[in-house]
Design a protein around this motif. Sequence first.
Motif, short mmCIF file in Angstrom:
data_model
loop_
_atom_site.label_atom_id
_atom_site.label_comp_id
_atom_site.label_asym_id
_atom_site.label_seq_id
_atom_site.Cartn_x
_atom_site.Cartn_y
_atom_site.Cartn_z
N GLU A 53 -38.72 -20.40 98.00
CA GLU A 53 -40.11 -20.24 98.42
C GLU A 53 -40.99 -19.56 97.35
OE1 GLU A 53 -37.63 -21.21 101.60
OE2 GLU A 53 -37.48 -19.35 100.45
N LYS A 54 -40.35 -19.06 96.30
CA LYS A 54 -41.11 -18.45 95.21
C LYS A 54 -41.83 -19.53 94.40
CE LYS A 54 -39.83 -14.03 95.58
NZ LYS A 54 -40.79 -12.90 95.71
N PRO A 55 -42.90 -19.16 93.68
CA PRO A 55 -43.60 -20.15 92.85
C PRO A 55 -42.64 -20.85 91.89
CG PRO A 55 -44.87 -18.13 92.97
CD PRO A 55 -43.56 -17.83 93.62
N GLY A 56 -42.69 -22.18 91.89
CA GLY A 56 -41.81 -22.96 91.02
C GLY A 56 -40.42 -23.18 91.57
N GLY A 57 -40.08 -22.56 92.71
CA GLY A 57 -38.76 -22.72 93.30
C GLY A 57 -38.55 -24.13 93.85
N SER A 58 -37.28 -24.51 93.97
CA SER A 58 -36.94 -25.85 94.42
C SER A 58 -36.03 -25.81 95.64
CB SER A 58 -36.24 -26.64 93.30
OG SER A 58 -35.78 -27.88 93.77
N VAL A 59 -36.46 -26.46 96.71
CA VAL A 59 -35.59 -26.62 97.88
C VAL A 59 -34.53 -27.68 97.60
CG1 VAL A 59 -35.56 -27.37 100.30
CG2 VAL A 59 -37.39 -25.88 99.48
N THR A 60 -34.86 -28.66 96.78
CA THR A 60 -33.92 -29.72 96.43
C THR A 60 -32.79 -29.19 95.56
OG1 THR A 60 -35.76 -31.28 96.49
CG2 THR A 60 -33.73 -32.03 95.46
N GLY A 61 -33.11 -28.25 94.69
CA GLY A 61 -32.09 -27.61 93.87
C GLY A 61 -32.00 -28.19 92.47
N ARG A 62 -31.60 -27.34 91.52
CA ARG A 62 -31.51 -27.72 90.10
C ARG A 62 -30.08 -27.71 89.58
NH1 ARG A 62 -36.75 -24.22 90.08
NH2 ARG A 62 -38.26 -25.61 89.08
N ALA A 63 -29.11 -27.56 90.46
CA ALA A 63 -27.71 -27.43 90.01
C ALA A 63 -27.09 -28.80 89.76
CB ALA A 63 -26.90 -26.67 91.05
N ILE A 64 -26.25 -28.87 88.74
CA ILE A 64 -25.42 -30.04 88.47
C ILE A 64 -23.98 -29.56 88.28
CG2 ILE A 64 -27.24 -31.49 87.51
CD1 ILE A 64 -26.33 -30.64 84.72
N GLU A 65 -23.06 -30.49 88.39
CA GLU A 65 -21.64 -30.14 88.26
C GLU A 65 -20.86 -31.38 87.86
OE1 GLU A 65 -20.07 -30.12 92.74
OE2 GLU A 65 -22.03 -29.18 92.51
N GLY A 66 -19.59 -31.21 87.61
CA GLY A 66 -18.76 -32.34 87.23
C GLY A 66 -18.49 -33.27 88.40
N ALA A 67 -18.49 -34.58 88.13
CA ALA A 67 -18.08 -35.55 89.15
C ALA A 67 -16.59 -35.37 89.42
CB ALA A 67 -18.38 -36.96 88.65
N ILE A 68 -16.11 -35.98 90.49
CA ILE A 68 -14.68 -35.90 90.81
C ILE A 68 -13.87 -36.43 89.64
CG2 ILE A 68 -12.87 -36.57 92.43
CD1 ILE A 68 -15.03 -34.68 93.57
N PHE A 69 -12.90 -35.65 89.21
CA PHE A 69 -12.14 -35.93 87.99
C PHE A 69 -10.66 -36.05 88.32
CE2 PHE A 69 -9.75 -33.92 84.38
CZ PHE A 69 -9.94 -34.93 83.45
N ASP A 70 -10.00 -36.98 87.67
CA ASP A 70 -8.57 -37.18 87.86
C ASP A 70 -7.80 -36.27 86.89
OD1 ASP A 70 -6.00 -37.99 88.29
OD2 ASP A 70 -6.30 -40.08 87.70
N TRP A 90 -40.38 -22.41 84.32
CA TRP A 90 -40.90 -21.19 83.70
C TRP A 90 -41.61 -20.32 84.75
CZ3 TRP A 90 -40.34 -19.14 78.87
CH2 TRP A 90 -41.17 -18.07 78.55
N ARG A 91 -42.40 -20.96 85.60
CA ARG A 91 -43.12 -20.23 86.64
C ARG A 91 -42.13 -19.58 87.61
NH1 ARG A 91 -46.29 -24.00 87.58
NH2 ARG A 91 -45.49 -24.90 89.52
N TYR A 92 -41.07 -20.28 87.93
CA TYR A 92 -40.06 -19.74 88.84
C TYR A 92 -39.37 -18.52 88.23
CZ TYR A 92 -35.85 -19.57 91.79
OH TYR A 92 -34.84 -19.17 92.63
N LEU A 93 -38.96 -18.62 86.98
CA LEU A 93 -38.30 -17.48 86.33
C LEU A 93 -39.25 -16.30 86.20
CD1 LEU A 93 -36.11 -19.20 83.58
CD2 LEU A 93 -35.40 -18.30 85.80
N GLU A 94 -40.52 -16.57 85.93
CA GLU A 94 -41.49 -15.49 85.89
C GLU A 94 -41.56 -14.76 87.24
OE1 GLU A 94 -44.46 -14.77 83.26
OE2 GLU A 94 -42.42 -14.85 82.47
N ALA A 95 -41.35 -15.50 88.33
CA ALA A 95 -41.47 -14.92 89.67
C ALA A 95 -40.23 -14.15 90.10
CB ALA A 95 -41.77 -16.03 90.69
N VAL A 96 -39.04 -14.55 89.63
CA VAL A 96 -37.81 -13.96 90.18
C VAL A 96 -37.06 -13.07 89.20
CG1 VAL A 96 -37.54 -15.91 91.75
CG2 VAL A 96 -36.30 -15.93 89.58
N VAL A 97 -37.26 -13.21 87.90
CA VAL A 97 -36.51 -12.40 86.93
C VAL A 97 -37.29 -11.12 86.65
CG1 VAL A 97 -35.62 -12.28 84.58
CG2 VAL A 97 -35.40 -14.41 85.89
N PRO A 98 -36.67 -9.97 86.84
CA PRO A 98 -37.37 -8.70 86.58
C PRO A 98 -37.53 -8.44 85.10
CG PRO A 98 -35.08 -8.27 87.10
CD PRO A 98 -35.27 -9.75 87.28
#
Length: 555
Positions: A126-143, A74-82
Amino acid sequence: MADFDHRTDVLIVGSGAGALVGALVVREAGLEPLVVEKTDRIGGSSAMSGGGLWIPNNPVSREAGLDDSFEKAWRYLEAVVPDAGPAASPERRRAFLEHGPEMVEFLRRLGFRWHAAIGYPDYYPEKPGGSVTGRAIEGAIFDGRLLGPWLQRLRTYPGMPPIPVHTNEVSAFLVSLRTWRGFMMALRIFSRLIPRLWGRVPMGLGASLVGQLLHLCLQRQVPIWLESPLVELIAENGRVVGAVVEREGRRLRIAARGGVLLAAGGFEHNQEMRERYLPHPTRKEWAVGAPGNTGDAIRAAQAIGAAVALMDKAWGGPVVITPQGQPLFLVGERSLPFSIIVDSKGERFMNESASYVDCWRWQYERHRQVPAIPAWLIMESRHRRYYPFGTLPPGITPRSATGPQFLVRANTLRDLAQRIGVDPEGLERTVARFNEMARRGRDEDFHRGDSAYDRFYGDPRVKPNPNLGPLERPPFYATAVYPGELGTAGGLLTNEWGQVVREDGRPIPGLYATGNAAASIFGGTYPGPGSTLGPACVFAYIGMQHVVRTLREAD
């Protein structure tokens, strides 16, 4: 509801990730969804994309070691979303943050296999609440073999078959000839291709995301109609009760007891809508989204009184056009060292390594002062020798891959400037200053390389700044850069339940929208990797849960 050719509980328009998530919610509730797709391929822009979903505080990333919470996000979105009006209202943001983790768990229970893209930072870490590690997820390798005949219907990026890679591996792969980590990453990716010898089809990125969702839908016998475009919505007494869909040369009236979910993408391939809404100049040839994204769903909803918002916003970024006329979206190529982007005066005007949406906006802002469309990506020999460029591997630049605006080559900067119509003195001055800053490791003009996001697409062997490398060794190369789009960010205005609303804010009963058919909750800002697909899937989940509750209450 009389005079209908087909009846279902929920009609879902589009076949990208949001559409398929919505179909699964409806089916798991014991109801009947019907998915209709305009083109002869399934997956839309989702299938062509990196396939990442930006979902703060999600369980997959937390289990992989990410320290996150609702409050930090929430803090991160407050900092980056206009301040972007009702599209980015606190209620919609809260719904996204609260229901995102639920959506992730819902799919995991059905059998979806996730991968945490740890190491791929937020775009403003670097913004408040931001993550260097990242919050993205995606699908594992799929056949992809599990899709059977539907595999041939899965949309792919033109000229680029699905590859078994994750987004947080791409940066190391780009420098695979330069670092031991990159070399090992390349070996790991190529090892995933070995199962092809036994007939398997390993896929990552958007192909895995859509492939897995499609597989879950097929397991549950969700009906999917291809080549069935939406013609118009059907409303009775102010409520949407179905739609007209064209199929096999006939216009069919489809009744939808619970309503219609519009998940058919934006309007980046509609030149008339681009001219009306987006900054100028604008060309649909610069768009890299799915070709069916022509705003049909948006216009159909407008015709019955729906409100729109943020129509001048887009998920844009620097795009180059190959000699074959194919648009290529630049991400790592412009961020790697030994390169800069300049305007017609030969001057830099942006941090080339920044978020692509920021670069899109900066190019238009510059063009209002100095001709900067096209701008020019200037590279020297080491960029071409060390790194891939689009589908070209490092060190290989055949004449067939060059053109008057693509990989123009010269042995001096002055000669290169003259060939592309850029001021030679201006380019030489810019390069001289840039080279001094690159050697010191500090971009005093635009701060390239200061952010962890910038450095994600850097070359760690280049010191002292992995994004800065001097342009001094011939030959030099130049490629024209245009402000293109992954998709548009404006669309139908929706509330916290995913319901489409009128200009006065009242919801239109029975009508829902998600993805690029709806105005973004981020107001045109891109907080992190997957900021389109994350909300698309979450609001499809929220909206269809709302439909399920409404139908159960009615029964």
